[in-house]
Design an enzyme around this catalytic site. Structure first.
Site, PDB file in Angstrom:
ATOM      1  CE  LYS A  93      -3.554   2.133   2.916  1.00  0.00           C
ATOM      2  NZ  LYS A  93      -4.466   1.927   4.050  1.00  0.00           N
ATOM      3  CD  GLU A 129       9.398  -6.115   7.167  1.00  0.00           C
ATOM      4  OE1 GLU A 129       9.163  -4.988   6.655  1.00  0.00           O
ATOM      5  OE2 GLU A 129       9.123  -6.396   8.344  1.00  0.00           O
ATOM      6  N   GLY A 185      -4.930  -2.247   5.312  1.00  0.00           N
ATOM      7  CA  GLY A 185      -4.161  -3.381   4.810  1.00  0.00           C
ATOM      8  C   GLY A 185      -4.841  -4.719   5.061  1.00  0.00           C
ATOM      9  NE  ARG A 186      -6.447  -4.372  11.286  1.00  0.00           N
ATOM     10  CZ  ARG A 186      -5.830  -3.204  11.392  1.00  0.00           C
ATOM     11  NH1 ARG A 186      -4.727  -2.961  10.701  1.00  0.00           N
ATOM     12  NH2 ARG A 186      -6.307  -2.256  12.171  1.00  0.00           N
ATOM     13  CD  GLU A 214      -1.882  -4.999  11.972  1.00  0.00           C
ATOM     14  OE1 GLU A 214      -0.659  -5.065  12.111  1.00  0.00           O
ATOM     15  OE2 GLU A 214      -2.439  -5.078  10.865  1.00  0.00           O
ATOM     16  CG  HIS A 235      -4.754 -36.659  16.805  1.00  0.00           C
ATOM     17  ND1 HIS A 235      -4.889 -37.956  17.223  1.00  0.00           N
ATOM     18  CD2 HIS A 235      -5.783 -36.429  15.943  1.00  0.00           C
ATOM     19  CE1 HIS A 235      -5.937 -38.507  16.627  1.00  0.00           C
ATOM     20  NE2 HIS A 235      -6.497 -37.600  15.842  1.00  0.00           N
ATOM     21  CE  LYS A 294       6.000  -1.178  10.384  1.00  0.00           C
ATOM     22  NZ  LYS A 294       5.143  -0.365   9.541  1.00  0.00           N
TER      23      LYS A 294
END
Ligand code: G6Q
Length: 559
Positions: free
Chosen positions: A210, A216, A271-272, A357, A387, A515
């Site tokens: 965005k 990264e 973003g999410r 978030e 399990h 950050k």
């Protein structure tokens, strides 16, 4: 922003919820079912392609009513209307929250800052169709004239988790011979492993960011470009192998991607919440634009349900209120999402970001300390989890409300597999609810021939107290339409909980500090000294890793 009703109303509503919570603490769901034959029917509903059974919750009609009154007093209807009106409900970033516009359909109107954004939304969808059709049919060719066989999305967080989860969930609808890959982690292993075996001449990179400033993503994008240019021996090859999805045209141009190969979106898409926008480009490449539009349609159906159904028949409202009930009245701190569908194996990770978030905040929207916020969200597909960690769900001292998600029909019918899967899913919800009493355990042990003394010693370990809540969500099969509705259900559930907590669900300042500090530490690892800036532990870790990196470098260079 629309204001809430008076705090007195809200305080009263919470007080009623608390009274109901105290009353229900010792009421077992076995009793609720025994006393009320209509319970399963009354506490279940269809919403678009989803069926939800929420009868295995620790509420009766009176408790349920207090929750609905709470939702009303918190101003849910006002906030919901404000979102659908395109108001700036993301108050700390001064933005509208418009993901519902992305799937509203070409005929809809959604106004942000006085402008109907739907023509732009429709235009981007049309460009996505042209582009993905070209990639899928082979009309889009790489620099050397070959068709594309591998699409690599480079992005992180909201620019990764949603498209990745959906591509996995809808892999059945993917086109053979066109594989989707996702690189997010700045750990070089991620890109190195992904690119191993790919043919550069047939690989297309989607750089999804965005802001187009994320460290990264840009680091991975530069490495991908180096890999391509070294292999094809021509800087110009970037034009046919890199496209971008971003709001930052200047950043995209600086990177060297032609803005004609850029798909835009807008600052009013968080973003999410962005998989419905051009961030969904890898999804559309993978499953085709028709299926992508079915995904949007499924979400639209849930939006319409959320926007128009009365509170007590509104699934996101009900699930949101029930989640808050367990945090407030039953000290639940986490929420498990357990899909009985292997295709949904990344859904818990996606929902972790969506929920944690959005609602992991320390203050309310007005800056006061928040009394409660969202749960820790986790999960794994069943039956694998059975399990592993279900022991804690059944007998641990934490109360963990659970969502089971299951398709009635398998997309891969193999022998008796699906009926075994279904039986396990239903059995788990029954076991969590009923439990097994001391009397039942003792009877079982006696029947096995144990002495009274041995039975009494073993019995406490085999008792399940039950009364553990779950919702079961059923879809006919996991197709794009059903998945769209399911994701939108969770988005709106998070919205409802944000309103009940009184927080802004749409910012994420909590990711900033790490950050900032990483930038300083990166410089120190590169040789700059700044020991005063940190505590002793951080200083020692920096020093130790510098030493280890230096000695590894000496070994590598043979000195
Ligand atoms: C999501 C967050 C965050 C964001 C990533 C990537 O809601 O804002 O996860 O999506 O940090 O950001 P860019 O898309 O700007 O690279």
């Amino acid at each position: 922003m629309t204001s809430k009703p008076s705090s007195l109303d809200l305080d009263d509503a919470w007080a009623h919820v608390d009274v109901a919570g105290t009353r229900m603490v010792d009421v077992h769901m076995r009793t609720l079912f025994a006393e009320d034959p209509g319970r399963a029917q009354r506490f279940s509903m269809d919403a678009g392609p989803l069926f939800a059974d929420f009868s295995k919750h620790r509420v009766d009609d009176a408790a349920f009513s207090t929750l609905m009154a709470l939702v009303a007093a918190a101003g849910l209807e006002e906030y919901r209307a404000a979102m659908f009106r395109g108001e700036h409900i993301n108050s700390t970033e001064g933005r509208a929250v418009g993901h519902v516009a992305l799937r509203a359909g070409a005929d809809a109107t959604f106004v942000v800052d006085g402008v109907n954004v739907m023509p732009e939304v429709t235009d981007v969808l049309a460009r996505m169709r042209t582009f993905t059709d070209a990639v899928r049919t082979g009309a889009w060719q790489g620099h050397t004239g070959e068709t594309i066989t591998d699409v690599v999305n480079i992005g992180i967080g909201g620019s990764d988790l949603g498209p990745l989860m959906v591509c996995e969930a809808l892999a059945h609808f993917g086109r053979e011979g066109l594989r989707a890959h996702f690189v997010s982690n700045v750990d070089g292993t991620h890109i190195a492993k992904t690119l191993t075996g790919l043919n550069p001449a047939r690989t297309l990179f989607i750089i999804a960011s965005k802001t187009f400033t994320t460290q990264e993503t840009l680091t991975n994008a530069h490495s991908a470009r180096r890999w391509l240019v070294e292999a094809l021996g021509d800087e110009d090859s970037v034009a046919r192998h890199f496209v971008a999805v971003s709001t930052n045209e200047a950043g995209v141009r600086d990177f060297g991607i032609d803005p004609r190969n850029m798909f835009g979106f807008w600052d009013w898409v968080g973003g999410r919440y962005s998989l419905w926008s051009a961030i969904g480009l890898p999804i559309a490449c993978h499953i085709g634009m028709d299926h992508f539009e079915s995904l949007l349609r499924g979400a639209r159906e849930m939006d319409q349900h959320f926007a128009s159904e009365p509170l007590e028949q509104n699934l996101p409202v009900i699930l949101g209120a029930l989640g808050v009930w367990y945090g407030r009245c039953h000290d639940a701190r986490s929420h498990a999402v357990l899909p009985y569908d292997q295709y949904l194996h990344r859904l818990p990770a996606f929902l972790q970001q969506l929920d944690m978030e959005s609602n992991g905040k320390r203050v309310t929207a007005t800056g006061e300390p928040a009394s409660a916020t969202g749960p820790i969200v986790w999960g794994e597909p069943g039956t694998n989890g059975q399990h592993a960690f279900y022991q804690l769900l059944h007998q641990g001292t934490h109360l963990v409300p659970v969502d089971f998600i299951v398709p009635a029909r398998s997309l891969n019918p193999v022998g008796e597999h699906h009926s075994i899967l279904l039986a396990n899913c239903i059995a788990q919800s029954e076991a969590l609810m009923r439990g097994k009493t001391m009397g039942e355990v003792l009877d079982e042990l006696r029947a096995l021939g144990l002495s009274e003394a041995d039975a009494a010693a073993l019995a406490p370990h085999k008792v399940f107290e039950g009364n553990r809540p779950s919702t079961t969500l059923v879809v006919e099969c996991l197709d794009p339409h059903a998945l769209g509705a399911l994701i939108a259900l969770y988005e709106h559930k998070v919205f409802v909980q944000g309103v009940l907590f009184g927080i802004n669900s749409f910012d994420q300042w909590g990711v900033e500090l790490g950050k900032q500090l990483a930038k300083v530490i990166e410089r120190e690892l590169d040789g700059e000294t700044n020991p005063q800036a940190h505590d002793a532990s951080t200083n020692a870790l920096v020093a130790r890793l510098k030493r280890q990196v230096a000695s590894t470098a000496r070994v590598d260079s043979g000195t």
